[in-house]
Design an enzyme around this catalytic site. Structure first.
Site, PDB file in Angstrom:
ATOM      1  N   HIS A   9       0.826  -1.209   0.000  1.00 23.61           N
ATOM      2  CA  HIS A   9       0.000   0.000   0.000  1.00 23.61           C
ATOM      3  C   HIS A   9       0.866   1.267   0.000  1.00 23.61           C
ATOM      4  O   HIS A   9       2.067   1.232   0.286  1.00 23.61           O
ATOM      5  CB  HIS A   9      -0.916   0.009   1.220  1.00 23.61           C
ATOM      6  CG  HIS A   9      -0.170   0.016   2.530  1.00 23.61           C
ATOM      7  ND1 HIS A   9       0.422   1.149   3.049  1.00 23.61           N
ATOM      8  CD2 HIS A   9       0.096  -0.981   3.404  1.00 23.61           C
ATOM      9  CE1 HIS A   9       1.012   0.859   4.192  1.00 23.61           C
ATOM     10  NE2 HIS A   9       0.842  -0.430   4.427  1.00 23.61           N
ATOM     11  N   ARG A  62      -5.883   1.187   4.412  1.00 32.38           N
ATOM     12  CA  ARG A  62      -4.795   1.574   3.511  1.00 32.38           C
ATOM     13  C   ARG A  62      -4.632   0.615   2.338  1.00 32.38           C
ATOM     14  O   ARG A  62      -4.289   1.038   1.231  1.00 32.38           O
ATOM     15  CB  ARG A  62      -3.481   1.703   4.289  1.00 32.38           C
ATOM     16  CG  ARG A  62      -3.060   0.458   5.070  1.00 32.38           C
ATOM     17  CD  ARG A  62      -1.937   0.817   6.043  1.00 32.38           C
ATOM     18  NE  ARG A  62      -1.422  -0.301   6.816  1.00 32.38           N
ATOM     19  CZ  ARG A  62      -1.893  -0.677   8.006  1.00 32.38           C
ATOM     20  NH1 ARG A  62      -2.940  -0.050   8.534  1.00 32.38           N
ATOM     21  NH2 ARG A  62      -1.340  -1.677   8.668  1.00 32.38           N
ATOM     22  N   GLU A  88      -1.666  -7.258   7.592  1.00 27.45           N
ATOM     23  CA  GLU A  88      -0.368  -6.968   8.195  1.00 27.45           C
ATOM     24  C   GLU A  88      -0.202  -7.669   9.547  1.00 27.45           C
ATOM     25  O   GLU A  88      -1.184  -7.968  10.238  1.00 27.45           O
ATOM     26  CB  GLU A  88      -0.213  -5.449   8.350  1.00 27.45           C
ATOM     27  CG  GLU A  88       1.060  -4.970   9.022  1.00 27.45           C
ATOM     28  CD  GLU A  88       2.332  -5.288   8.239  1.00 27.45           C
ATOM     29  OE1 GLU A  88       2.520  -6.471   7.879  1.00 27.45           O
ATOM     30  OE2 GLU A  88       3.136  -4.378   8.017  1.00 27.45           O
ATOM     31  N   ILE A  89       1.049  -7.886   9.931  1.00 26.16           N
ATOM     32  CA  ILE A  89       1.333  -8.450  11.244  1.00 26.16           C
ATOM     33  C   ILE A  89       0.993  -7.425  12.327  1.00 26.16           C
ATOM     34  O   ILE A  89       0.779  -6.247  12.048  1.00 26.16           O
ATOM     35  CB  ILE A  89       2.816  -8.864  11.363  1.00 26.16           C
ATOM     36  CG1 ILE A  89       3.722  -7.625  11.314  1.00 26.16           C
ATOM     37  CG2 ILE A  89       3.190  -9.868  10.294  1.00 26.16           C
ATOM     38  CD1 ILE A  89       5.151  -7.899  11.709  1.00 26.16           C
ATOM     39  N   HIS A  90       0.961  -7.876  13.581  1.00 27.78           N
ATOM     40  CA  HIS A  90       0.739  -6.991  14.729  1.00 27.78           C
ATOM     41  C   HIS A  90       2.075  -6.804  15.438  1.00 27.78           C
ATOM     42  O   HIS A  90       2.792  -7.778  15.696  1.00 27.78           O
ATOM     43  CB  HIS A  90      -0.298  -7.608  15.680  1.00 27.78           C
ATOM     44  CG  HIS A  90      -0.844  -6.641  16.679  1.00 27.78           C
ATOM     45  ND1 HIS A  90      -0.088  -6.147  17.721  1.00 27.78           N
ATOM     46  CD2 HIS A  90      -2.067  -6.069  16.788  1.00 27.78           C
ATOM     47  CE1 HIS A  90      -0.823  -5.323  18.437  1.00 27.78           C
ATOM     48  NE2 HIS A  90      -2.031  -5.247  17.893  1.00 27.78           N
ATOM     49  N   TYR A  91       2.411  -5.553  15.721  1.00 27.92           N
ATOM     50  CA  TYR A  91       3.726  -5.257  16.296  1.00 27.92           C
ATOM     51  C   TYR A  91       3.753  -5.304  17.823  1.00 27.92           C
ATOM     52  O   TYR A  91       4.680  -4.782  18.445  1.00 27.92           O
ATOM     53  CB  TYR A  91       4.217  -3.906  15.776  1.00 27.92           C
ATOM     54  CG  TYR A  91       4.539  -3.942  14.303  1.00 27.92           C
ATOM     55  CD1 TYR A  91       5.692  -4.550  13.832  1.00 27.92           C
ATOM     56  CD2 TYR A  91       3.659  -3.396  13.361  1.00 27.92           C
ATOM     57  CE1 TYR A  91       5.971  -4.611  12.477  1.00 27.92           C
ATOM     58  CE2 TYR A  91       3.947  -3.451  12.001  1.00 27.92           C
ATOM     59  CZ  TYR A  91       5.101  -4.055  11.577  1.00 27.92           C
ATOM     60  OH  TYR A  91       5.383  -4.117  10.233  1.00 27.92           O
TER      61      TYR A  91
END
Length: 201
Positions: A9, A62, A88-91
């Protein structure tokens, strides 16, 4: 053999904004420059590939907005299909935090290991084996079908497509820049060959 275009994105921050670590738990829309990037890469993809037979996107603002802007450059785009595996991964404790705080917590070496070899820092919610397996399953799903296909995702997930591929036509970096893409050629049985990575035009 269908070509799979894996697109990151566009920007979620503009010059002067405080840059945060944006993962699955931080659902931001594209910024002004991100919308411009998505429009530009949409035109570049239309020129290079013509129309897409299928378009997949992670269910985040996004990624969906990027996919819609790419569709706007197509003559007769297909409906966008939501694909959870592209999310997306989680931080973890660093989710939504300023980058300087992230570096202070995990250290520059840990961040470099993530960027260079996809080794997750402590506390991040990421399973490399599972993400690699998800890409392989996605390749198999597309095998034998029409192409080209577009998948809009994020940087943390996109890098594992490289690990899932059987062959790569180069020593590609892990990271995709914002609004950059890679091209993966899918074989009849789901085998995959990365033929390009980190392109914007």
């Amino acid at each position: 053999m269908p070509d799979l275009v894996i697109l990151r994105h566009g920007n979620t921050f503009d010059k002067g904004d405080a840059v945060l670590r944006v993962g699955a738990g931080t659902d931001l829309p594209l910024s002004g420059s991100g919308r411009e990037q998505a429009d530009a890469v949409g035109r570049a993809l239309a020129e290079r590939f013509g129309g897409f037979s299928r378009i997949f996107a992670a269910p985040l603002k996004r990624t969906m907005e990027t996919a819609r802007r790419v569709c706007a450059a197509q003559d007769a785009p297909p409906a966008i299909e939501t694909e959870e595996s592209l999310t997306e991964i989680h931080y973890g404790p660093d989710e939504g935090k300023p980058e300087e705080e992230v570096v202070a917590r995990i250290g520059a070496d840990a961040l470099a290991a993530w960027e260079e070899s996809a080794a997750p820092p402590p506390g991040w919610r990421v399973d490399p084996a599972a993400l690699t397996g998800s890409w392989r399953a996605f390749f198999e799903k597309l095998a034998g079908g029409p192409g080209p296909v577009l998948a809009v995702t994020s940087n943390g997930v996109a890098r594992f497509a490289l690990a899932a591929a059987d062959e790569k036509d180069g020593d590609f970096p892990q990271k995709l820049k914002t609004a950059a893409y890679g091209v993966v050629r899918i074989g009849p049985g789901g085998g995959a060959r990365v033929v390009a990575w980190n392109l914007r035009n």
